[in-house]
Design a protein around this motif. Structure first.
Motif, mmCIF file in Angstrom:
data_model
loop_
_atom_site.group_PDB
_atom_site.id
_atom_site.type_symbol
_atom_site.label_atom_id
_atom_site.label_comp_id
_atom_site.label_asym_id
_atom_site.label_seq_id
_atom_site.Cartn_x
_atom_site.Cartn_y
_atom_site.Cartn_z
ATOM 1 N N ILE A 51 0.868 -1.183 0.000
ATOM 2 C CA ILE A 51 0.000 0.000 0.000
ATOM 3 C C ILE A 51 0.896 1.222 0.000
ATOM 4 N N GLY A 52 0.470 2.258 -0.690
ATOM 5 C CA GLY A 52 1.273 3.466 -0.811
ATOM 6 C C GLY A 52 0.752 4.586 0.065
ATOM 7 N N ALA A 53 1.587 5.588 0.278
ATOM 8 C CA ALA A 53 1.212 6.793 1.019
ATOM 9 C C ALA A 53 1.818 7.987 0.298
ATOM 10 N N LEU A 54 0.977 8.952 -0.046
ATOM 11 C CA LEU A 54 1.396 10.143 -0.792
ATOM 12 C C LEU A 54 0.994 11.383 -0.019
ATOM 13 N N PHE A 55 1.948 12.130 0.493
ATOM 14 C CA PHE A 55 1.654 13.398 1.155
ATOM 15 C C PHE A 55 2.958 14.168 1.338
ATOM 16 N N THR A 56 2.835 15.427 1.740
ATOM 17 C CA THR A 56 4.003 16.269 1.968
ATOM 18 C C THR A 56 4.519 16.010 3.370
ATOM 19 N N LEU A 57 5.705 15.461 3.462
ATOM 20 C CA LEU A 57 6.240 15.076 4.764
ATOM 21 C C LEU A 57 6.552 16.288 5.626
ATOM 22 N N ASN A 58 7.129 17.310 5.026
ATOM 23 C CA ASN A 58 7.538 18.492 5.788
ATOM 24 C C ASN A 58 6.405 19.516 5.806
ATOM 25 N N SER A 59 5.339 19.194 6.513
ATOM 26 C CA SER A 59 4.188 20.084 6.637
ATOM 27 C C SER A 59 3.497 19.787 7.959
ATOM 28 N N VAL A 60 2.614 20.679 8.355
ATOM 29 C CA VAL A 60 1.911 20.502 9.623
ATOM 30 C C VAL A 60 1.094 19.211 9.603
ATOM 31 N N LEU A 61 0.381 18.980 8.510
ATOM 32 C CA LEU A 61 -0.436 17.764 8.433
ATOM 33 C C LEU A 61 0.424 16.535 8.214
ATOM 34 N N GLY A 62 1.451 16.657 7.385
ATOM 35 C CA GLY A 62 2.298 15.517 7.088
ATOM 36 C C GLY A 62 3.070 15.030 8.286
ATOM 37 N N GLU A 63 3.557 15.940 9.119
ATOM 38 C CA GLU A 63 4.340 15.537 10.292
ATOM 39 C C GLU A 63 3.475 14.862 11.341
ATOM 40 N N ALA A 64 2.172 15.111 11.300
ATOM 41 C CA ALA A 64 1.262 14.401 12.205
ATOM 42 C C ALA A 64 0.757 13.113 11.577
ATOM 43 N N ALA A 65 0.596 13.110 10.241
ATOM 44 C CA ALA A 65 0.031 11.939 9.574
ATOM 45 C C ALA A 65 1.040 10.805 9.443
ATOM 46 N N LYS A 66 2.311 11.133 9.214
ATOM 47 C CA LYS A 66 3.302 10.076 8.976
ATOM 48 C C LYS A 66 3.416 9.097 10.150
ATOM 49 N N PRO A 67 3.641 9.557 11.385
ATOM 50 C CA PRO A 67 3.710 8.575 12.482
ATOM 51 C C PRO A 67 2.402 7.836 12.701
ATOM 52 N N ALA A 68 1.277 8.501 12.406
ATOM 53 C CA ALA A 68 -0.011 7.828 12.583
ATOM 54 C C ALA A 68 -0.172 6.701 11.575
ATOM 55 N N ILE A 69 0.223 6.934 10.325
ATOM 56 C CA ILE A 69 0.110 5.900 9.294
ATOM 57 C C ILE A 69 1.047 4.735 9.604
ATOM 58 N N GLN A 70 2.281 5.047 9.982
ATOM 59 C CA GLN A 70 3.229 3.978 10.301
ATOM 60 C C GLN A 70 2.781 3.178 11.518
ATOM 61 N N ALA A 71 2.222 3.858 12.515
ATOM 62 C CA ALA A 71 1.715 3.148 13.693
ATOM 63 C C ALA A 71 0.534 2.261 13.326
ATOM 64 N N ALA A 72 -0.321 2.734 12.406
ATOM 65 C CA ALA A 72 -1.472 1.931 11.995
ATOM 66 C C ALA A 72 -1.026 0.671 11.267
ATOM 67 N N VAL A 73 -0.001 0.773 10.404
ATOM 68 C CA VAL A 73 0.500 -0.403 9.697
ATOM 69 C C VAL A 73 1.056 -1.415 10.692
ATOM 70 N N ASP A 74 1.798 -0.940 11.680
ATOM 71 C CA ASP A 74 2.327 -1.845 12.704
ATOM 72 C C ASP A 74 1.201 -2.522 13.476
ATOM 73 N N ASP A 75 0.152 -1.740 13.832
ATOM 74 C CA ASP A 75 -0.962 -2.310 14.587
ATOM 75 C C ASP A 75 -1.706 -3.363 13.768
ATOM 76 N N VAL A 76 -1.871 -3.095 12.469
ATOM 77 C CA VAL A 76 -2.541 -4.069 11.608
ATOM 78 C C VAL A 76 -1.717 -5.349 11.495
ATOM 79 N N ASN A 77 -0.415 -5.186 11.272
ATOM 80 C CA ASN A 77 0.446 -6.367 11.100
ATOM 81 C C ASN A 77 0.572 -7.190 12.380
ATOM 82 N N SER A 78 0.379 -6.553 13.524
ATOM 83 C CA SER A 78 0.477 -7.289 14.785
ATOM 84 C C SER A 78 -0.860 -7.824 15.273
ATOM 85 N N ASP A 79 -1.931 -7.578 14.535
ATOM 86 C CA ASP A 79 -3.265 -8.038 14.920
ATOM 87 C C ASP A 79 -3.569 -9.343 14.189
#
Length: 666
Positions: A51-79
């Motif tokens: 699955i892909g993720a497309l957004f601006t990393l160096n932005s207010v929304l991107g800096e909050a979204a990136k750890p959330a997306i990575q945490a969600a992938v980890d939670d899914v893979n561990s469930d």
């Protein structure tokens, strides 16, 4: 040298591919894709799904979204209860806030055979990338593209996992109507908020209000240009400003407004969700920033305080993916980004359980011609894209942001917002807005079980501390400094100056007609700048017919005074309803009289009473002459006869005598 050639080949391929795409498939035209040839390198039960993720990393929304997306992938893979051991592999691409770079990154991401893409956060980039995913049948789950024009009809594979700005603009319209304002000025970034502001205009029109001016600026404008823009809008009538910009540059608006003294009493500032997103993404906002935001009303996505959300918030500070300090806080977009990954995971789980096949195929229209360097064959169509899209639309689960379910228009159900008032060192919630019940002071989920009530009397918000540290609701308008005031002619006559006459006051005139006009002006819900102009020299009465003619000739805009409405004048000008009747009247002083039990004696004068008494005696004498010889009651001593005469005359006032009066000669 080899790296340069590779980069050059990649850019050339991307540009030509985009050109061919827009030439062959212009926006708004639905084309049949034809038959595709299926490749054989697919597996019914893969071990890893990209699955892909497309957004601006160096932005207010991107800096909050990136750890959330990575945490969600980890939670899914561990469930172990989801995907049955199939792992999600996350491929992140940085769009760098550029439509061109975002398109190239999307093309490169599609070469990795992703089955779904998370993002982008920018509506402008989403418009471009949606054409790519539509052709390749890859669902695009956007947690930040809120542009209302991103419709499901034009972009069937675009799925918004956050509320559309359509609802946010209707929330602002309800707030404007709640406080009784009729005009607003919209300040927005041209490539970011134009579509949202267009929806705001439609929403305000339904409330009998409007956008009086649209102040647009570019994302890269300097503070000098923003200063010129705010100086221009400050000369206008409306004092209600709606700021719809992106969170990375939006604070420049308020810092410039503060320098121009536009954050004081009488001003109203309403910010969309970009402002709370910026403030929430900071662990601590500096005092200077909070000082320039005092009294601002802002909207923030409403997310219910569920146990799932509280659990996610408690572990946020321990996430290993978080960036540098200063951007450690999370905002509502982080919640939607987290839920977007889980939405994809649930849909893929259902897709695989239904027998879906994760296979890709080649499209004959994307083949390489002789000598071509485009390598179009590397882009393949996801065969299960349509089935996965329908599975996504059927999903219904509770995420950290609330209920994840889509309505027939592919919007999240129950869109809602917090209505915030920025005061002191933080924000204060003054109410909620939901598409179900509109403005209220109770959480929206508590109203979903009740019948909707959107009448005017049912709308409620708590008190607001406005700019200038006041609790009085601003009027929302002032007399504009750049407008031409109305020219009001006032007859400068010699007599009857009580109606209208020259005066030494600032307005220059006074009188009964002037008071009536000013009282009518004060009742209007908008400003009417005007100036009084005397007509006549004050030594002789001016010609009223000539005054009316000058109004008709646009020498004056109106006239106020004791001007009689006659037929020939009504043919060239319009008159108001008369507030005074013409004609002859009698004016008499009124004296208050005290109540007196002898008030019945006042109608008659002493002379009238004397004449009445003489008539009593005369009538009694006549009756005595006729009756005393034959009627024993009229006989006796002289004193008795006199009393009988007086009593008979007085008694005739109260009852009728039945006896006939007879002549003594009969």
């Amino acid at each position: 040298m080899e790296e340069v050639l590779l980069i050059s080949r990649f850019i050339t391929r991307s540009l030509i591919l985009l050109s061919l795409w827009f030439l062959c498939f212009p926006p708004g035209v639905v084309c049949h894709t034809g038959n595709v040839s299926t490749s054989s390198n697919s597996s019914s039960k893969p071990k890893v799904i990209n699955i892909g993720a497309l957004f601006t990393l160096n932005s207010v929304l991107g800096e909050a979204a990136k750890p959330a997306i990575q945490a969600a992938v980890d939670d899914v893979n561990s469930d172990p209860t989801i995907l049955n051991g199939v792992q999600l592999k996350l491929l992140i691409s940085d769009t760098n806030c550029s439509g061109f770079i975002g398109t190239m990154e999307a093309l490169q991401l599609m070469e990795s055979d992703v089955v779904a893409a998370i993002g982008p956060q920018s509506s402008g980039i989403a418009h471009v990338i949606s054409h790519v995913v539509n052709e390749l049948h890859v669902p695009l789950l956007s947690f930040g593209a809120t542009d209302p024009t991103l419709s499901s009809m034009q972009y069937p594979y675009f799925l918004r996992t956050t509320p559309s700005d359509h609802f946010q603009m209707y929330a602002i319209a309800d707030i404007v109507d709640y406080y009784g304002w009729r005009e607003v000025i919209a300040i927005f970034v041209d490539d970011y908020g134009r579509s949202g502001i267009s929806v705001l205009g439609d929403a305000l029109a339904k409330k009998r209000a409007k956008i009086s001016y649209k102040a647009a600026f570019s994302p890269g404008d300097t503070e000098s240009k923003i200063n010129d823009l705010l100086v221009e809008v400050n000369l206008m009538e409306s004092r209600v400003y709606v700021v719809h910009v992106n969170p990375d540059t939006g604070l420049n608006i308020f810092s410039v407004a503060k320098a121009l003294n536009m954050m004081g009493s009488g001003y109203v500032w309403i910010a969309t969700d970009w402002l709370p997103s910026y403030l929430d993404s900071k662990d601590a906002v500096d005092s200077n920033t909070m000082n320039i935001l005092q009294g601002v009303i802002a909207l923030r996505h409403y997310t219910p305080d569920t146990d799932l959300k509280k659990s996610f918030m408690s572990k946020w500070n321990t996430l290993k993916y978080k960036g540098s300090a200063g951007h450690a806080g999370f905002n509502s977009y982080a919640l939607y980004a987290y839920d977007s990954v889980w939405l994809a995971a649930h849909a893929l789980d259902g897709f695989l359980n239904e027998g879906g096949n994760l296979s890709f195929s080649y499209d004959p229209k994307l083949h390489d011609t002789n000598g071509s360097m485009l390598h179009l064959a590397s882009l393949r169509v996801f065969n299960g894209g349509e089935q996965l899209l329908q599975t996504l639309l059927r999903m219904n689960f509770t995420g950290v942001s609330g209920q994840i379910q889509f309505d027939p228009d592919k919007h999240l159900v129950h869109p809602a917002y917090d209505v915030l008032n920025i005061v002191g060192t933080g924000t204060r919630r003054i109410g909620y807005w939901s598409n179900y019940s509109h403005l209220s002071v109770v959480p929206p989920e508590s109203l979903y079980t009740k019948p909707p009530n959107i009448s005017t009397g049912s709308q409620h918000l708590y008190s607001v501390i406005w700019p200038g540290d006041t609790t009085s609701t601003p009027r929302g308008w002032v007399f504009p400094n750049n407008g031409q005031p109305l020219r009001i002619a006032v007859p400068n006559r010699v007599g009857y100056k009580e109606f209208a006459s020259k005066d030494k006051s600032p307005q220059g005139v006074r009188g009964y007609c002037i008071d009536v006009f000013e009282a009518a002006i004060s009742l209007l819900p908008y400003a009417v700048p005007h100036t009084y102009m005397l007509y006549g020299d004050g030594k002789r009465n001016p010609s009223y017919n000539e005054l009316v003619s000058r109004v008709a000739q646009n020498v004056y805009d109106a006239a106020v005074g004791d001007i009689t409405i006659v037929t020939n004048r009504t043919k060239i000008v319009d008159f108001t309803q008369p507030y005074m009747e013409s004609g002859l009247v009698v004016v008499a002083p009124v004296k208050e009289a005290k109540s007196n039990p002898w008030a019945f004696l006042k109608p008659f004068t002493a002379e009238m009473w004397l004449v009445t008494a003489m008539f009593f005696l005369f009538v009694g004498a006549v009756v005595w002459i006729l009756e005393h010889r034959i009627n024993s009651e009229f006989r006796g001593p002289p004193r008795r006869q006199l009393i009988t005469i007086c009593w008979f005359s007085f008694s005739t006032m109260f009852f009728s005598h039945t006896a006939n009066i007879r002549d003594s000669r009969d």
